[in-house]
Design a protein around this motif. Structure first.
Motif, mmCIF file in Angstrom:
data_model
loop_
_atom_site.group_PDB
_atom_site.id
_atom_site.type_symbol
_atom_site.label_atom_id
_atom_site.label_comp_id
_atom_site.label_asym_id
_atom_site.label_seq_id
_atom_site.Cartn_x
_atom_site.Cartn_y
_atom_site.Cartn_z
ATOM 1 N N ALA A 185 0.825 -1.213 0.000
ATOM 2 C CA ALA A 185 0.000 0.000 0.000
ATOM 3 C C ALA A 185 0.855 1.259 0.000
ATOM 4 O O ALA A 185 0.462 2.290 -0.542
ATOM 5 C CB ALA A 185 -0.919 -0.002 1.222
ATOM 6 N N GLY A 186 2.044 1.187 0.612
ATOM 7 C CA GLY A 186 2.915 2.354 0.634
ATOM 8 C C GLY A 186 3.292 2.830 -0.753
ATOM 9 O O GLY A 186 3.370 4.028 -1.021
ATOM 10 N N SER A 187 3.530 1.883 -1.666
ATOM 11 C CA SER A 187 3.898 2.264 -3.036
ATOM 12 C C SER A 187 2.726 2.913 -3.757
ATOM 13 O O SER A 187 2.909 3.805 -4.595
ATOM 14 C CB SER A 187 4.384 1.030 -3.802
ATOM 15 O OG SER A 187 3.343 0.064 -3.924
ATOM 16 N N LEU A 188 1.497 2.490 -3.438
ATOM 17 C CA LEU A 188 0.319 3.105 -4.052
ATOM 18 C C LEU A 188 0.196 4.570 -3.648
ATOM 19 O O LEU A 188 -0.077 5.438 -4.479
ATOM 20 C CB LEU A 188 -0.954 2.352 -3.628
ATOM 21 C CG LEU A 188 -1.066 0.884 -4.059
ATOM 22 C CD1 LEU A 188 -2.328 0.271 -3.450
ATOM 23 C CD2 LEU A 188 -1.101 0.780 -5.578
ATOM 24 N N ILE A 189 0.390 4.844 -2.357
ATOM 25 C CA ILE A 189 0.252 6.205 -1.858
ATOM 26 C C ILE A 189 1.426 7.073 -2.276
ATOM 27 O O ILE A 189 1.282 8.267 -2.518
ATOM 28 C CB ILE A 189 0.101 6.208 -0.326
ATOM 29 C CG1 ILE A 189 -1.111 5.384 0.075
ATOM 30 C CG2 ILE A 189 -0.049 7.624 0.211
ATOM 31 C CD1 ILE A 189 -2.411 5.872 -0.553
ATOM 32 N N GLU A 190 2.609 6.476 -2.407
ATOM 33 C CA GLU A 190 3.768 7.262 -2.830
ATOM 34 C C GLU A 190 3.529 7.872 -4.205
ATOM 35 O O GLU A 190 3.907 9.017 -4.469
ATOM 36 C CB GLU A 190 5.018 6.388 -2.856
ATOM 37 C CG GLU A 190 6.274 7.189 -3.164
ATOM 38 C CD GLU A 190 7.503 6.323 -3.248
ATOM 39 O OE1 GLU A 190 8.563 6.742 -2.744
ATOM 40 O OE2 GLU A 190 7.402 5.220 -3.828
ATOM 41 N N ASN A 191 2.874 7.142 -5.081
ATOM 42 C CA ASN A 191 2.580 7.675 -6.410
ATOM 43 C C ASN A 191 1.632 8.864 -6.337
ATOM 44 O O ASN A 191 1.678 9.768 -7.173
ATOM 45 C CB ASN A 191 1.980 6.582 -7.291
ATOM 46 C CG ASN A 191 2.967 5.461 -7.572
ATOM 47 O OD1 ASN A 191 4.173 5.682 -7.583
ATOM 48 N ND2 ASN A 191 2.463 4.248 -7.776
ATOM 49 N N LEU A 192 0.761 8.884 -5.322
ATOM 50 C CA LEU A 192 -0.164 10.013 -5.171
ATOM 51 C C LEU A 192 0.542 11.256 -4.661
ATOM 52 O O LEU A 192 0.072 12.375 -4.874
ATOM 53 C CB LEU A 192 -1.294 9.649 -4.192
ATOM 54 C CG LEU A 192 -2.292 8.579 -4.626
ATOM 55 C CD1 LEU A 192 -3.324 8.370 -3.522
ATOM 56 C CD2 LEU A 192 -2.977 8.974 -5.923
ATOM 57 N N GLY A 193 1.672 11.056 -3.951
ATOM 58 C CA GLY A 193 2.373 12.182 -3.360
ATOM 59 C C GLY A 193 2.834 13.207 -4.381
ATOM 60 O O GLY A 193 2.932 14.399 -4.075
ATOM 61 N N ASP A 194 3.134 12.765 -5.606
ATOM 62 C CA ASP A 194 3.567 13.703 -6.644
ATOM 63 C C ASP A 194 2.406 14.551 -7.149
ATOM 64 O O ASP A 194 2.599 15.667 -7.623
ATOM 65 C CB ASP A 194 4.187 12.932 -7.819
ATOM 66 C CG ASP A 194 5.438 12.175 -7.407
ATOM 67 O OD1 ASP A 194 6.105 12.625 -6.457
ATOM 68 O OD2 ASP A 194 5.729 11.136 -8.020
ATOM 69 N N GLU A 195 1.196 14.017 -7.044
ATOM 70 C CA GLU A 195 0.017 14.714 -7.568
ATOM 71 C C GLU A 195 -0.675 15.557 -6.506
ATOM 72 O O GLU A 195 -1.196 16.633 -6.799
ATOM 73 C CB GLU A 195 -0.965 13.675 -8.124
ATOM 74 C CG GLU A 195 -2.237 14.263 -8.725
ATOM 75 C CD GLU A 195 -3.168 13.182 -9.237
ATOM 76 O OE1 GLU A 195 -4.286 13.529 -9.657
ATOM 77 O OE2 GLU A 195 -2.778 11.983 -9.204
ATOM 78 N N PHE A 196 -0.641 15.092 -5.254
ATOM 79 C CA PHE A 196 -1.338 15.780 -4.171
ATOM 80 C C PHE A 196 -0.328 16.244 -3.127
ATOM 81 O O PHE A 196 0.331 15.426 -2.480
ATOM 82 C CB PHE A 196 -2.372 14.850 -3.530
ATOM 83 C CG PHE A 196 -3.441 14.380 -4.484
ATOM 84 C CD1 PHE A 196 -4.546 15.175 -4.743
ATOM 85 C CD2 PHE A 196 -3.323 13.159 -5.125
ATOM 86 C CE1 PHE A 196 -5.526 14.748 -5.625
ATOM 87 C CE2 PHE A 196 -4.302 12.720 -6.001
ATOM 88 C CZ PHE A 196 -5.412 13.529 -6.261
ATOM 89 N N SER A 197 -0.221 17.554 -2.958
ATOM 90 C CA SER A 197 0.832 18.121 -2.113
ATOM 91 C C SER A 197 0.641 17.825 -0.636
ATOM 92 O O SER A 197 1.600 17.891 0.135
ATOM 93 C CB SER A 197 0.880 19.640 -2.311
ATOM 94 O OG SER A 197 -0.375 20.229 -1.961
ATOM 95 N N ARG A 198 -0.573 17.493 -0.212
ATOM 96 C CA ARG A 198 -0.809 17.266 1.215
ATOM 97 C C ARG A 198 -0.652 15.796 1.618
ATOM 98 O O ARG A 198 -0.924 15.437 2.753
ATOM 99 C CB ARG A 198 -2.212 17.750 1.595
ATOM 100 C CG ARG A 198 -2.430 19.242 1.340
ATOM 101 C CD ARG A 198 -3.850 19.644 1.653
ATOM 102 N NE ARG A 198 -4.092 21.028 1.281
ATOM 103 C CZ ARG A 198 -5.275 21.645 1.396
ATOM 104 N NH1 ARG A 198 -6.308 20.970 1.868
ATOM 105 N NH2 ARG A 198 -5.413 22.901 1.036
ATOM 106 N N ILE A 199 -0.224 14.979 0.702
ATOM 107 C CA ILE A 199 0.002 13.554 0.998
ATOM 108 C C ILE A 199 1.502 13.308 1.103
ATOM 109 O O ILE A 199 2.267 13.676 0.215
ATOM 110 C CB ILE A 199 -0.599 12.666 -0.100
ATOM 111 C CG1 ILE A 199 -2.118 12.829 -0.148
ATOM 112 C CG2 ILE A 199 -0.230 11.204 0.134
ATOM 113 C CD1 ILE A 199 -2.782 12.070 -1.279
ATOM 114 N N THR A 200 1.923 12.704 2.205
ATOM 115 C CA THR A 200 3.330 12.343 2.369
ATOM 116 C C THR A 200 3.437 10.852 2.686
ATOM 117 O O THR A 200 2.531 10.268 3.282
ATOM 118 C CB THR A 200 4.008 13.145 3.494
ATOM 119 O OG1 THR A 200 3.443 12.752 4.754
ATOM 120 C CG2 THR A 200 3.810 14.640 3.302
#
Length: 343
Positions: free
Chosen positions: A306-321
């Protein structure tokens, strides 16, 4: 009184001591005796002993029947630096930690609530005797001379000044599935401990909410959050969904700065992955930050599952780390990576 030279020596020694402590901060702040210490208790922190630099003559090598590496009272000639123990409160250690991490001050939005602060501003002709301003009263009296009149008296003016109140809520979400063993739970506890201390330094009022989940999520108290053991499988979307529900119903965005810190080992049911990603996307618009922390080893330094899924979102959404804590010593690195950017 100490001379200037003595004072400089004292200050230099204090600076060296702080430097030695900062070198060991990653190991210190992950210690269980610190995380579990009661409020107000002074804790002992071992640091490298610091002596003033000086020349020490080399000793002549002594030949003996024990060879070069051992003697009866000294089984090894390996050098070990001496240590001393320094007593600190948790707050003093926090100050040292956050200073070393150079975390930026957050820019919280104020709530609609206001807090009244009384301040003495200016002079008035009426007021209680306790606020009589003698000097100004004498000046008024001297302007005309003669007997004292009530009109001569001057008083300090007290005015109420409203100030904005900053409030925050941090929702701690933890995967409580069977794969989250005691070691991983401790990493969650250490990270949560210091994250909450950091946020409470930034906001006048900071609430903490705790959510546990396996395939379903529930709100729990702090003690249960850190100590609850094996439950069922893992559906990360359930934890994110309950966090969103609680924020919407109890902590309006116009009044609270809202943070969600989600801890997991990265394992998730594959049929929940899409729901999880969608739930995080929707939560992104409701919070100042959603931080996903993986508390298990990663593959070649990259998040897995799941960490890899969210990491990809981090580039698109600035409030996700996305960060990780593989060892206890990595708590300070996680704090820096998570709160080191602009809020």
């Amino acid at each position: 009184m100490p001379t200037d030279r003595m004072q400089r020596n004292i200050e230099r020694h204090h600076d060296r001591l702080r430097g030695a402590m900062k070198e060991q901060l990653p190991q210190i702040i992950g210690g269980e005796d610190i995380i579990t210490a009661p409020d107000g208790k002074r804790i002992r922190v071992p640091v490298r002993y610091l002596d003033e630099p000086r020349f020490i003559p080399a000793r002549e090598r002594q030949e003996s029947g024990f060879g070069h590496g051992a003697s009866p009272g000294n089984p090894s000639n390996e050098h070990r630096e001496p240590e001393i123990e320094i007593e600190l409160t948790i707050e003093e250690l926090s100050e040292l930690l956050f200073e070393d991490l150079k975390l930026p001050r957050l820019k919280p939005k104020a709530s609609s609530d206001e807090m009244s602060d009384t301040q003495i501003e200016g002079i008035t002709t009426r007021g209680p005797r306790g606020r009589l301003h003698l000097k100004r009263s004498v000046i008024e009296h001297l302007k005309h001379g003669g007997d004292w009149r009530d009109e001569d008296l001057r008083y300090r003016d007290v005015r109420t000044k409203p100030t904005e109140v900053t409030k925050a809520v941090v929702v701690f979400v933890r995967d409580a599935s069977a794969s989250m063993d005691e070691v991983k739970r401790y990493r969650v506890r250490a990270a949560s401990f210091w994250a909450l201390k950091w946020l409470r330094r930034q906001y006048q009022h900071c609430h903490a909410v705790f959510i546990l989940h396996d395939t379903a999520a529930e709100e729990v108290d702090e003690n249960t959050f850190f100590k609850a053991s094996v439950m069922g499988g893992t559906m990360l979307s359930s934890g994110v969904g309950l966090a969103s529900h609680l924020l919407s119903n109890r902590f309006p965005s116009g009044q609270y700065n809202r943070y969600v810190l989600h801890f997991s080992d990265g394992e998730n049911w594959s049929n929940d992955d899409n729901r999880f990603v969608q739930a995080v996307k929707e939560l992104h618009n409701e919070v100042e930050m959603y931080a996903f922390c993986q508390v298990s080893p990663m593959h070649f330094g990259r998040p897995t599952g799941a960490g890899s899924l969210i990491e990809n979102l981090g580039d698109e959404f600035s409030r996700i780390t996305v960060g990780h804590i593989w060892r206890n010593e990595e708590v300070s690195n996680w704090l820096q990576e998570t709160f080191g950017g602009e809020a």
